[in-house]
Design a protein around this motif. Structure first.
Motif, PDB file in Angstrom:
ATOM      1  N   SER A  60       0.840  -1.188   0.000  1.00 18.15           N
ATOM      2  CA  SER A  60       0.000   0.000   0.000  1.00 18.15           C
ATOM      3  C   SER A  60       0.873   1.235   0.000  1.00 18.15           C
ATOM      4  O   SER A  60       1.971   1.255   0.554  1.00 18.15           O
ATOM      5  CB  SER A  60      -0.894   0.003   1.237  1.00 18.15           C
ATOM      6  OG  SER A  60      -1.678  -1.154   1.270  1.00 18.15           O
TER       7      SER A  60
ATOM      8  N   LYS B 233      -3.492   3.980  -0.559  1.00 22.42           N
ATOM      9  CA  LYS B 233      -3.951   3.166  -1.675  1.00 22.42           C
ATOM     10  C   LYS B 233      -3.693   1.684  -1.399  1.00 22.42           C
ATOM     11  O   LYS B 233      -2.589   1.290  -1.037  1.00 22.42           O
ATOM     12  CB  LYS B 233      -3.225   3.572  -2.958  1.00 22.42           C
ATOM     13  CG  LYS B 233      -3.636   2.768  -4.189  1.00 22.42           C
ATOM     14  CD  LYS B 233      -2.847   3.211  -5.414  1.00 22.42           C
ATOM     15  CE  LYS B 233      -3.263   2.427  -6.659  1.00 22.42           C
ATOM     16  NZ  LYS B 233      -2.475   2.832  -7.845  1.00 22.42           N
ATOM     17  N   HIS B 234      -4.733   0.881  -1.598  1.00 21.16           N
ATOM     18  CA  HIS B 234      -4.623  -0.568  -1.462  1.00 21.16           C
ATOM     19  C   HIS B 234      -4.991  -1.171  -2.815  1.00 21.16           C
ATOM     20  O   HIS B 234      -6.173  -1.278  -3.161  1.00 21.16           O
ATOM     21  CB  HIS B 234      -5.556  -1.082  -0.362  1.00 21.16           C
ATOM     22  CG  HIS B 234      -5.315  -0.428   0.973  1.00 21.16           C
ATOM     23  ND1 HIS B 234      -4.366  -0.868   1.855  1.00 21.16           N
ATOM     24  CD2 HIS B 234      -5.894   0.661   1.546  1.00 21.16           C
ATOM     25  CE1 HIS B 234      -4.372  -0.101   2.936  1.00 21.16           C
ATOM     26  NE2 HIS B 234      -5.290   0.838   2.768  1.00 21.16           N
TER      27      HIS B 234
ATOM     28  N   HIS C 100      -8.076  -4.063  -4.315  1.00 18.40           N
ATOM     29  CA  HIS C 100      -8.916  -4.420  -3.174  1.00 18.40           C
ATOM     30  C   HIS C 100     -10.242  -3.673  -3.280  1.00 18.40           C
ATOM     31  O   HIS C 100     -10.337  -2.623  -3.929  1.00 18.40           O
ATOM     32  CB  HIS C 100      -8.234  -4.085  -1.845  1.00 18.40           C
ATOM     33  CG  HIS C 100      -7.291  -5.147  -1.380  1.00 18.40           C
ATOM     34  ND1 HIS C 100      -6.029  -5.295  -1.900  1.00 18.40           N
ATOM     35  CD2 HIS C 100      -7.441  -6.134  -0.455  1.00 18.40           C
ATOM     36  CE1 HIS C 100      -5.423  -6.311  -1.321  1.00 18.40           C
ATOM     37  NE2 HIS C 100      -6.263  -6.842  -0.431  1.00 18.40           N
TER      38      HIS C 100
ATOM     39  N   TYR D  49     -13.809  -6.538   3.399  1.00 15.09           N
ATOM     40  CA  TYR D  49     -12.662  -6.004   2.658  1.00 15.09           C
ATOM     41  C   TYR D  49     -11.910  -7.171   2.023  1.00 15.09           C
ATOM     42  O   TYR D  49     -11.341  -8.016   2.711  1.00 15.09           O
ATOM     43  CB  TYR D  49     -11.756  -5.235   3.621  1.00 15.09           C
ATOM     44  CG  TYR D  49     -10.491  -4.695   3.002  1.00 15.09           C
ATOM     45  CD1 TYR D  49     -10.532  -3.671   2.064  1.00 15.09           C
ATOM     46  CD2 TYR D  49      -9.248  -5.211   3.374  1.00 15.09           C
ATOM     47  CE1 TYR D  49      -9.368  -3.170   1.505  1.00 15.09           C
ATOM     48  CE2 TYR D  49      -8.078  -4.712   2.821  1.00 15.09           C
ATOM     49  CZ  TYR D  49      -8.146  -3.695   1.884  1.00 15.09           C
ATOM     50  OH  TYR D  49      -6.993  -3.199   1.330  1.00 15.09           O
TER      51      TYR D  49
ATOM     52  N   HIS E 159      -9.269  -0.444  -7.006  1.00 13.12           N
ATOM     53  CA  HIS E 159      -8.362  -0.159  -5.899  1.00 13.12           C
ATOM     54  C   HIS E 159      -9.179   0.476  -4.775  1.00 13.12           C
ATOM     55  O   HIS E 159     -10.180   1.159  -5.027  1.00 13.12           O
ATOM     56  CB  HIS E 159      -7.251   0.803  -6.316  1.00 13.12           C
ATOM     57  CG  HIS E 159      -6.462   0.347  -7.505  1.00 13.12           C
ATOM     58  ND1 HIS E 159      -5.958  -0.924  -7.626  1.00 13.12           N
ATOM     59  CD2 HIS E 159      -6.091   1.017  -8.642  1.00 13.12           C
ATOM     60  CE1 HIS E 159      -5.301  -1.041  -8.771  1.00 13.12           C
ATOM     61  NE2 HIS E 159      -5.377   0.130  -9.412  1.00 13.12           N
TER      62      HIS E 159
ATOM     63  N   SER F  13      -4.467   1.907  11.445  1.00 10.91           N
ATOM     64  CA  SER F  13      -3.569   1.182  10.540  1.00 10.91           C
ATOM     65  C   SER F  13      -2.507   0.388  11.292  1.00 10.91           C
ATOM     66  O   SER F  13      -2.007  -0.617  10.795  1.00 10.91           O
ATOM     67  CB  SER F  13      -2.888   2.162   9.579  1.00 10.91           C
ATOM     68  OG  SER F  13      -3.841   2.844   8.793  1.00 10.91           O
TER      69      SER F  13
END
Length: 382
Positions: free
Chosen positions: A3, A41-42, A45, A104, A111, A120
């Motif tokens: 990420s 940003k992942h 996903h 998730y 994304h 986090s």
């Protein structure tokens, strides 16, 4: 690919004085709100939660700005590939991946972008849910059953504690208790099933037809558990001795017997560090319930002799091979307690029927006839 952060530009939107917005995820002032947020940003996903809006945008910058301008938006899904006209679909989401982690998941078409959050770093322990306050960057932990504390780092020690934490719910439920520094799951009996309101912690279940918890059994004086899974199944026929026997302090003891499918309960008001502390050393400790209260456990068939009338913990005849009870009542046909031929209790033994370890045994002129009644016994505390 790991990420990576994406920082939005500076973005203003008006909030009027007459209708201020105070929502998690939205900073508000009396005139204008100045927002600067880092989105993480992942890649590939997707978060599947209710949408607060769907827009078409040229790039990620516009997608995240749309989210910042909506007080109900906490994260976005953005198409991974542009359409024929060079546009991307952008989903504005009503939650974040920390509160709805089960929704998730990875995919190949989008994304996920989430506002940078203190969650986090996974500060919440024992599978707790981390909830970000996007107004000030703080967070809180919603603890799973059996845990408490700022980070859900502390275990719950009793069903009474669980009852108070769970808003006094009367729904009996499996709760992991922190005993001997490790979680032990038990069925907490909640509400008034016969012993009064509150959360009741199970200690033991005794089958009166078996010798497991005979008066002379080592289980009364040691700290060894027995069939721990029996602590998860309620008022059934599974015998058990749980670590709560030597770990759980209380001010009330709930005693129950089941005979021919009929459950009956009585309560002893007694404060102690544990039931082990009252029984393990073999010292007699009296209670003051009275013979009629003990006979309630048996119902109309209850029978005791009229003399001696010794009740409590480690109640034993002078002649040790006669009636005795770890928790219960013994009686004789004379005023002394030398040769007690009747008893009602838990962890019993001795003449006239040494094989009955929970229930009612009576002989030699008891007040309601001779009895050899085996019961399934239950001991809980609060």
């Amino acid at each position: 690919m790991p990420s990576c952060p994406f920082i939005t530009g500076l973005f203003f939107f008006p909030v009027t004085e007459s209708n201020p917005v105070f929502r998690e995820g939205n900073l508000a002032s009396s005139t204008r709100t100045f927002l600067k947020r880092t989105f993480i940003k992942h890649e590939f996903h997707h978060l599947n939660v209710p949408l607060v809006g769907t827009v078409t945008v040229p790039d990620v910058f516009d997608c995240t700005l749309e989210c910042l301008s909506n007080p109900f938006c906490f994260s976005v899904n953005l198409a991974a590939f542009k359409r024929a006209h060079g546009e991307l679909w952008c989903e504005l989401l009503s939650s974040d991946k920390f509160r709805t982690s089960t929704e998730y998941k990875g995919n190949k078409s989008s994304h996920h972008f989430a506002i940078e959050s203190p969650c986090s770093s996974s500060p919440c322990q024992h599978e707790a849910t981390c909830v970000t306050n996007y107004r000030d960057g703080s967070f809180g932990c919603r603890c799973a059953k059996g845990f408490k504390g700022e980070y859900c780092e502390k275990g719950i020690g009793s069903c009474k504690e669980a009852y108070n934490l769970f808003n006094r719910s009367n729904a009996s439920q499996l709760i992991p208790l922190d005993l001997d520094s490790k979680p032990i799951t038990v069925l907490c009996q909640m509400g008034d099933f016969g012993c009064g309101d509150g959360g009741w912690t199970p200690l033991m279940k005794i089958d009166g037809s078996k010798a497991t918890f005979h008066y002379d059994s080592h289980y009364w004086s040691d700290k060894n558990q027995y069939n721990i899974t029996g602590g998860r199944t309620g008022f059934d026929s599974q015998e058990t001795k749980l670590p709560t026997y030597w770990n759980t302090p209380f001010s009330k003891i709930c005693l129950g017997m089941k005979i021919s499918g009929q459950l009956r309960f009585i309560v002893i008001n007694k404060q102690a560090n544990s039931l082990y502390s009252l029984i393990a050393d073999g010292t007699y400790r009296a209670t003051l319930l009275g013979r009629n209260e003990w006979k309630k456990l048996i119902g109309a068939e209850g029978s005791l002799q009229l003399g001696c009338n010794k009740e409590g913990f480690n109640a034993v005849s002078t002649e040790s091979d006669l009636s005795k009870a770890r928790v219960g009542y013994i009686a004789n046909d004379s005023n002394d307690c030398d040769y007690c031929d009747s008893r009602i209790g838990f962890g019993t033994g001795g003449y006239p029927d040494n094989s009955i370890t929970c229930g009612n045994v009576a002989a030699n002129s008891p007040d309601n006839g001779n009895r050899n009644i085996k019961a399934m016994g239950y001991i809980l505390v609060q």
